[in-house]
Design an enzyme around this catalytic site. Sequence first.
Site, PDB file in Angstrom:
ATOM      1  N   GLY A   1       1.176  -1.050   0.016  1.00 53.02           N
ATOM      2  CA  GLY A   1       0.118  -0.094  -0.224  1.00 53.02           C
ATOM      3  C   GLY A   1       0.822   1.183  -0.139  1.00 53.02           C
ATOM      4  O   GLY A   1       1.848   0.754   0.104  1.00 53.02           O
TER       5      GLY A   1
ATOM      6  N   VAL B   1      -1.529  -7.177   9.990  1.00 48.31           N
ATOM      7  CA  VAL B   1      -2.535  -7.571  10.590  1.00 48.31           C
ATOM      8  C   VAL B   1      -2.489  -9.403  10.742  1.00 48.31           C
ATOM      9  O   VAL B   1      -2.728  -9.617  11.685  1.00 48.31           O
ATOM     10  CB  VAL B   1      -4.106  -8.082   9.494  1.00 48.31           C
TER      11      VAL B   1
ATOM     12  N   THR C   1      -0.083 -13.768   5.916  1.00 42.83           N
ATOM     13  CA  THR C   1      -1.089 -12.545   6.321  1.00 42.83           C
ATOM     14  C   THR C   1      -2.869 -13.377   5.739  1.00 42.83           C
ATOM     15  O   THR C   1      -3.901 -12.659   6.348  1.00 42.83           O
ATOM     16  CB  THR C   1      -0.946 -11.653   5.036  1.00 42.83           C
TER      17      THR C   1
ATOM     18  N   TYR D   1      -0.132 -17.090  -2.376  1.00 48.01           N
ATOM     19  CA  TYR D   1      -1.234 -16.241  -2.504  1.00 48.01           C
ATOM     20  C   TYR D   1      -2.363 -17.438  -2.880  1.00 48.01           C
ATOM     21  O   TYR D   1      -3.695 -17.260  -1.587  1.00 48.01           O
ATOM     22  CB  TYR D   1      -1.028 -15.627  -3.719  1.00 48.01           C
TER      23      TYR D   1
ATOM     24  N   LYS E   1      -5.227 -17.657   0.147  1.00 47.67           N
ATOM     25  CA  LYS E   1      -7.002 -17.204  -0.045  1.00 47.67           C
ATOM     26  C   LYS E   1      -7.760 -18.561   0.789  1.00 47.67           C
ATOM     27  O   LYS E   1      -9.344 -18.326   0.777  1.00 47.67           O
ATOM     28  CB  LYS E   1      -6.807 -16.584  -1.225  1.00 47.67           C
TER      29      LYS E   1
END
Length: 340
Positions: A42, A63, A103, A156, A160
């Site tokens: 970000g 997080v 994450t 990834y 997810k």
Amino acid sequence: MTKWNDQTVVVTGGAGFIGANLCARLLDGGAQVICIDNLQTGRLENLRDFAHHDRFEFIQHDVIDPLPRLRLPARSRICRVYHLAGAASPPHYQADPEHTLLTAVLGTRNMLSLSEQSGARFFLASTSEVYGDPEVHPQHEDYRGSVNCTGPRACYDEGKRSAETLAFDFYRARRADVRVARIFNTYGPKMRSDDGRVVSNIVCQALSGQDITIYGDGSQTRSFCFVDDLIEGLTRLMESDRAAGMPVNLGNPNELSVRQLVDLVVDKTSTTSRITFKDLPEDDPRRRRPDISRAQEFLDWTPQVTLDHGLDATVAWFQAEQHRAAAPLYADAPLIAAAE
């Protein structure tokens, strides 16, 4: 437009491409927004337009770690938690695959726990990557996917999938009111120039006059959704009572090849860039197109922005970014909030 007058909404990954666009929409709708981001991918620049807003607060935090105590407005509670944290492009999520996976798992658990404690509705930004290199086309939510669980994209993809597992387990146990979106390729303003995804790569290479890179022969297909359409879908899903506890595809079903996309960008930018070809990355999906019948039925949502218009807006944004003054953004703004 949905209104969130005086509701407190937490957005993780809020300084990212999609997260910052979501924060802007929530603020426009009257929400109190707490943005959480570790700034790994970000950018503070994405918060430029509303950094001084009196209903916006930014907390730099990862997080994966336990959450700090959040400062809430008087007589307020957290009503919505949008969990968007996580690198979403292969160069970024493969740079630190352990962090990417954690994450998805620990970060999702921490945000689900926050939702459970506060009684907030929880939204998980999942991905079309859960379908892997699909053997079913277009991809419907009932399709279980074809994912290489030991490949370079697995951190990834499987992350997810694990995040969805956690979310739906919390939902079945009535510990959280869960919404899950499987997001397909999205593009538009606030993308990073080094994002590594196909639209930003091609547009930035074209604008700079660099060689435009096509991986493989360019026949692989994608379906590109403009970010404004996606944000409308995210907020409709969050506020839907009918779509609780089920995954919902959000993307534009108009499919085209990467080579067709390159030709469109070349035409729009009048670039003199040459086109070069490189090997296709391992496990790169050959075709991708969402079946959005569930979103149409439950959310009354269909993308409205054409690729032609969306690319015009994206090219214009990257052109403006090239000329934006590099002045300090927040010299006089207490942007990063101190946790209590």
